[in-house]
Design an enzyme around this catalytic site. Structure first.
Site, short mmCIF file in Angstrom:
data_model
loop_
_atom_site.label_atom_id
_atom_site.label_comp_id
_atom_site.label_asym_id
_atom_site.label_seq_id
_atom_site.Cartn_x
_atom_site.Cartn_y
_atom_site.Cartn_z
N GLN A 3 20.20 41.22 44.95
CA GLN A 3 20.30 39.89 44.34
C GLN A 3 19.21 38.95 44.80
OE1 GLN A 3 22.19 39.02 41.89
NE2 GLN A 3 23.43 40.88 41.84
N CYS A 31 42.62 43.06 37.31
CA CYS A 31 42.88 43.43 35.91
C CYS A 31 41.60 43.67 35.14
CB CYS A 31 43.72 42.35 35.23
SG CYS A 31 43.12 40.68 35.49
#
Lengths: 70, 376
Positions: free
Chosen positions: B177, B318
């Site tokens: 990054q 999820c």
């Protein structure tokens, strides 16, 4: 006497929501046990207790205990 | 048609325009085998050498220390396996922070990993980390800055501490990054990165300092110093090199611009009830901000934001293929549900951020109403 919330098979954030609904119903100093097999339940119940000033007392992997402090 | 606003730079950027030009030109000029002695081969060799020298100068290493790999994960796997194999007689103990990229965790899982925790801002402690490293540790791994929450890690300080206590233990730094956005901290033994993160396409980089014990996990052929098998994808490598040059050239201006936009997002998002911004407020990447919305699920947020035109990612369970929450958020003690990561690019405008901030509070309130959790 401790209240038990059965959230087995229900994904996060359901266990946290159920705890938030149930905790005002117990006396300060009493505990609530949350049953959950969601891998996020332990960390998220602990984080909720931190945000709301309640005590996360740990658990076993599918059963978590929270004590009402405020 | 809803306009699309891409706010997931940390997952990978489209080609920088100059990288794209270089890629297309190389399809004509850079297709030949750089090992061949005829003129097309010699041209390809010159292009590859130039790309290697250019990327090496950004990494502040020597060209011969740098190998190009198929992608970032390949660089991570080769780096960790190769460094560990180079010290195999010391055993398999590897120390890493709890917030490494999953590629690092997968590679370390083959060894005997020991994770070092982080504080609530996602920062590792140099003292904690250094205390776990012993002279017979095979390898230490630290991410330069968190890809999930943006917190910049004390790489140079850890390198100094390790060098003082156990100079023979190599330090692998995942700079994915950081490359193209900020200078890389000094002191690493091995450095890995991914060109997708700077707009250079699907190429990984693996630098191994001269003198670091390294045994390639591949059969050692004549390519890339034996560290990556077979011919490189030369057009992709040229795009990666040109993309990195372009990103570095723009980095100061982009840093100031994106940092200000992220500051605004951090301030505005924190005003939404029961939304926590996670990650260090100042020691952070310029372009990335993560927050969690209490009582909401990450998947709904990602889908609803997508329907409104905003493309973001989430560390909530999820949204992951394994249905596990983000190990980074868990390590920080942050809320893992309702998680959103917003990461900006050179293409992100002030207007994009304004529109995002205009819709987010209403969306959070609507989803909470629909879930019956408002006021809980």
């Amino acid at each position: 006497m401790t209240l038990t919330l059965d959230c087995l098979g229900r994904p996060c954030p359901v266990p946290v929501i159920e705890l938030a609904r149930a905790l005002p119903g117990v006396e300060v100093g009493q505990t609530v046990t949350v049953l959950s097999d969601d891998p996020a339940a332990g960390p998220d119940l602990a984080a909720w207790c931190r945000m709301r000033g309640q005590a996360f007392e740990g658990g076993t992997g599918s059963s978590w205990t929270v004590r009402r402090l405020v | 048609m809803t306009p699309r606003t891409f706010l997931d730079a940390a997952s990978g950027l489209p080609f920088h325009p100059r990288a794209r030009e270089a890629f297309l030109a190389a399809l004509d000029d850079g297709w030949a085998d750089p090992a061949r002695l005829y003129s097309s081969g010699r041209s390809a060799r010159q292009l590859l050498d130039g790309a290697r020298a250019s990327v090496a100068s950004v990494l502040a290493c020597r060209p011969e220390e740098l190998a190009f790999t198929a992608n970032g994960a390949s660089a991570v796997y080769a780096g960790i396996r190769g460094a560990a194999a180079g010290r195999a007689r010391m055993g398999t103990h590897v120390v890493h922070s709890a917030i490494e990229h999953s590629a690092v965790l997968h590679a370390c899982a083959e060894l005997t990993p020991e994770a070092v925790g982080v504080d609530s801002t996602g920062m590792v402690s140099v003292d904690d980390f250094a205390a776990r490293v012993h002279s017979d540790t095979a390898l230490a791994c630290l991410i330069a800055a968190s890809h999930e929450v943006g917190t910049v890690q004390p790489v140079a300080e850890l390198a100094l501490a390790l060098n003082a206590a156990c100079p023979e233990v190599p330090l692998l730094v995942d700079a994915s990054q950081v490359l193209g956005r900020a200078p890389v901290a000094s002191g690493w033994s091995l450095l890995v990165g991914s060109a997708r993160q700077w707009g250079g396409g699907p190429v990984g980089v693996l630098a191994v300092r001269a003198g670091v014990r390294f045994r390639s996990p591949w059969p050692e052929d004549e390519h890339e110093g034996g560290r990556a098998p077979g011919l490189v994808d030369l057009p992709a490598v040229l795009a990666a090199a040109v993309g990195l040059e372009a990103a570095v050239a723009e980095s100061s201006a982009q840093d100031a611009r994106l940092r200000a936009l992220v500051d605004r997002i951090r301030e505005q998002v924190a005003l939404i009830p029961d939304v926590e911004v996670v990650g260090h407020p100042s020691l952070r990447l310029p372009h990335l901000v993560t927050f969690s919305c209490l009582y909401l699920d990450g998947e709904s947020l990602v889908r609803e934001l997508d329907a409104l035109g905003f493309e973001v990612s989430s560390g909530s369970s999820c949204t992951s293929s394994t249905l596990e929450p983000s190990h980074v958020l868990v390590a920080m003690g942050a809320l893992t549900h309702g998680n959103v990561r917003v990461s900006l690019s050179r293409d992100t405008t002030t207007e994009d951020v304004d529109r995002f901030l205009a819709v987010l509070p209403g969306l959070v309130a609507r989803l909470r109403d629909e879930a019956g959790v408002s006021g809980l």
